[in-house]
Scaffold this active site. Structure first.
Site, PDB file in Angstrom:
ATOM      1  N   ASP A  61      47.303   9.091  81.980  1.00 63.09           N
ATOM      2  CA  ASP A  61      48.472   8.795  83.218  1.00 63.09           C
ATOM      3  C   ASP A  61      49.006   9.978  83.757  1.00 63.09           C
ATOM      4  O   ASP A  61      49.968   9.696  84.734  1.00 63.09           O
ATOM      5  CB  ASP A  61      49.228   7.475  82.679  1.00 63.09           C
ATOM      6  CG  ASP A  61      48.657   6.185  82.669  1.00 63.09           C
ATOM      7  OD1 ASP A  61      47.805   5.991  83.392  1.00 63.09           O
ATOM      8  OD2 ASP A  61      49.246   5.206  81.782  1.00 63.09           O
ATOM      9  N   ARG A  87      52.659   7.721  76.833  1.00 66.04           N
ATOM     10  CA  ARG A  87      52.893   8.717  78.020  1.00 66.04           C
ATOM     11  C   ARG A  87      53.627   9.772  77.658  1.00 66.04           C
ATOM     12  O   ARG A  87      54.204  10.822  78.571  1.00 66.04           O
ATOM     13  CB  ARG A  87      53.516   7.859  79.021  1.00 66.04           C
ATOM     14  CG  ARG A  87      52.577   6.809  79.878  1.00 66.04           C
ATOM     15  CD  ARG A  87      52.918   6.473  81.188  1.00 66.04           C
ATOM     16  NE  ARG A  87      52.601   7.761  82.112  1.00 66.04           N
ATOM     17  CZ  ARG A  87      53.010   7.682  83.767  1.00 66.04           C
ATOM     18  NH1 ARG A  87      53.232   6.665  84.115  1.00 66.04           N
ATOM     19  NH2 ARG A  87      52.758   8.686  84.168  1.00 66.04           N
ATOM     20  N   ARG A 134      60.805  -0.708  82.090  1.00 64.83           N
ATOM     21  CA  ARG A 134      60.683   0.837  81.673  1.00 64.83           C
ATOM     22  C   ARG A 134      62.000   1.424  81.417  1.00 64.83           C
ATOM     23  O   ARG A 134      62.061   2.384  80.774  1.00 64.83           O
ATOM     24  CB  ARG A 134      59.829   1.723  82.754  1.00 64.83           C
ATOM     25  CG  ARG A 134      58.349   1.057  82.852  1.00 64.83           C
ATOM     26  CD  ARG A 134      57.645   1.082  81.580  1.00 64.83           C
ATOM     27  NE  ARG A 134      56.248   0.694  81.674  1.00 64.83           N
ATOM     28  CZ  ARG A 134      55.080   1.459  82.099  1.00 64.83           C
ATOM     29  NH1 ARG A 134      55.202   2.599  82.566  1.00 64.83           N
ATOM     30  NH2 ARG A 134      53.947   0.833  82.351  1.00 64.83           N
ATOM     31  N   HIS A 163      57.211  -1.138  87.702  1.00 63.50           N
ATOM     32  CA  HIS A 163      57.960  -0.019  88.339  1.00 63.50           C
ATOM     33  C   HIS A 163      58.435  -0.385  89.871  1.00 63.50           C
ATOM     34  O   HIS A 163      57.587  -1.080  90.529  1.00 63.50           O
ATOM     35  CB  HIS A 163      57.004   1.054  88.627  1.00 63.50           C
ATOM     36  CG  HIS A 163      57.223   2.087  87.310  1.00 63.50           C
ATOM     37  ND1 HIS A 163      56.107   3.045  87.257  1.00 63.50           N
ATOM     38  CD2 HIS A 163      58.024   2.386  86.460  1.00 63.50           C
ATOM     39  CE1 HIS A 163      56.470   3.812  86.156  1.00 63.50           C
ATOM     40  NE2 HIS A 163      57.295   3.539  85.578  1.00 63.50           N
ATOM     41  N   CYS A 257      52.711   6.654  93.508  1.00 64.86           N
ATOM     42  CA  CYS A 257      52.710   7.033  92.008  1.00 64.86           C
ATOM     43  C   CYS A 257      51.983   8.451  91.774  1.00 64.86           C
ATOM     44  O   CYS A 257      52.325   9.245  90.686  1.00 64.86           O
ATOM     45  CB  CYS A 257      51.744   5.937  91.245  1.00 64.86           C
ATOM     46  SG  CYS A 257      52.438   4.270  91.437  1.00 64.86           S
TER      47      CYS A 257
HETATM   48  N1  ARG Z   1      49.508   3.357  83.924  1.00 64.16           N
HETATM   49  C1  ARG Z   1      50.719   3.901  84.205  1.00 64.16           C
HETATM   50  C2  ARG Z   1      51.908   3.406  83.633  1.00 64.16           C
HETATM   51  O1  ARG Z   1      51.677   2.238  83.298  1.00 64.16           O
HETATM   52  C3  ARG Z   1      50.619   3.681  85.794  1.00 64.16           C
HETATM   53  C4  ARG Z   1      51.971   4.527  86.292  1.00 64.16           C
HETATM   54  C5  ARG Z   1      51.962   4.303  87.848  1.00 64.16           C
HETATM   55  N2  ARG Z   1      53.311   5.031  88.366  1.00 64.16           N
HETATM   56  C6  ARG Z   1      54.123   4.442  89.198  1.00 64.16           C
HETATM   57  N3  ARG Z   1      55.062   5.169  89.562  1.00 64.16           N
HETATM   58  N4  ARG Z   1      54.234   2.956  89.396  1.00 64.16           N
HETATM   59  O2  ARG Z   1      52.864   3.898  83.214  1.00 64.16           O
END
Ligand code: ARG
Length: 263
Positions: A61, A87, A134, A163, A257
């Site tokens: 990622d 991550r 998150r 997000h 993203c």
């Molecule tokens: N697989 C990543 C995650 O879940 C994707 C992130 C995408 N980024 C975003 N700014 N929406 O963290």
């Protein structure tokens, strides 16, 4: 936007699942590279300077360059702190890149999580911050203090829209696009009370990552295949440039993203 940071997808794949879009092993890596090269070209054509960071192995990622930081000032960034251990290793790579390129780096207190441009959308004198999956209210408060700006926390209520940049896009000081069901009723109301021209994104188009578009002056880079939102944007005097980053959507990310803002 004059300068962006993009991460070369040498090792892009879906290796784990931390959002519901992710299907392990689903990415066509060559196609991902072609789509990404095309994104680079588009930025360059628009006169945006592109800086590169190389993806390292075992950080699939890392290609989502929006998430690792926020620009605090000229050559000064706030480094993100990821919610999921999968991550966290990316931060070190980006930290090294920023230090090597002469940036001052501010970090978050240990107990706070924040995922950079994925969660934050500046609008007028506010910072819109998506909370719920998150990041959370204490982190959002801290970000507000660091920037010295008023924060409007928007509660995200659907896992697919983990997000803020998956379900909201500010076009300019009057117009914001959003997908209402992704937000709590109170947050929907807050947006309705605040934004003069608040436009809804349909379910089909939000699933096509239409909210994950990038505004560059009077141009908007958008995932191909969202004709309704594209027409609305054009009616407001912008040029829509359609691109395909569908390989990255398999990991739950789109154009926004993939784009780290450097100035
Ligand atoms: N697989 C990543 C995650 O879940 C994707 C992130 C995408 N980024 C975003 N700014 N929406 O963290």
């Amino acid at each position: 936007m004059k300068k962006v940071l993009l991460c070369r997808p040498h090792f892009f794949q879906v290796d784990y699942q931390i959002n519901p879009w992710m299907k392990v092993g689903s990415v066509d890596k060559i196609n991902a590279l072609i789509q990404w090269e095309n994104l680079v070209l588009q930025y360059q054509k628009l006169g945006v300077e592109v800086e590169f960071i190389d993806q390292i192995e075992n950080h699939p990622d890392m290609v989502f360059a929006a998430d690792q930081s926020l620009l605090l000032g000229e050559k000064h960034i706030l480094l993100s702190s990821f919610r999921f251990p999968e991550r966290r290793g990316e931060s070190e790579q980006y930290l090294t890149w920023y230090l090597d390129h002469g940036y001052q780096v501010t970090t978050l207190p240990e107990d706070l999580y924040f995922e950079g441009g994925g969660e934050l959308q500046p609008w007028q004198h506010y910072l819109f911050i998506g909370v719920g999956f998150r990041t959370d209210h204490p982190s959002a408060r801290h970000i507000g203090e660091v920037f010295g700006k008023e924060v409007l926390c928007l509660e995200l209520s659907k896992e697919h829209f983990y997000h803020l940049d998956t379900c909201l896009m500010a076009l300019d000081d009057r117009t914001v696009f959003y997908y209402p069901p992704a937000f709590s009723p109170a947050s929907q109301k807050a947006l309705q009370d605040l934004v003069p021209n608040l436009l809804e994104i349909s379910e089909a188009e939000v699933q096509n990552f239409a909210a994950n578009s990038v505004v560059i002056e009077k141009s908007v880079l958008m995932q191909v295949g969202s004709p309704v939102m594209a027409a609305q944007i054009e009616k407001l005097g912008y040029r829509v440039i359609s691109l395909d980053v569908s390989e990255f959507m398999k990991a739950g990310g789109g154009l926004h993203c993939l784009t780290g803002y450097l100035s």
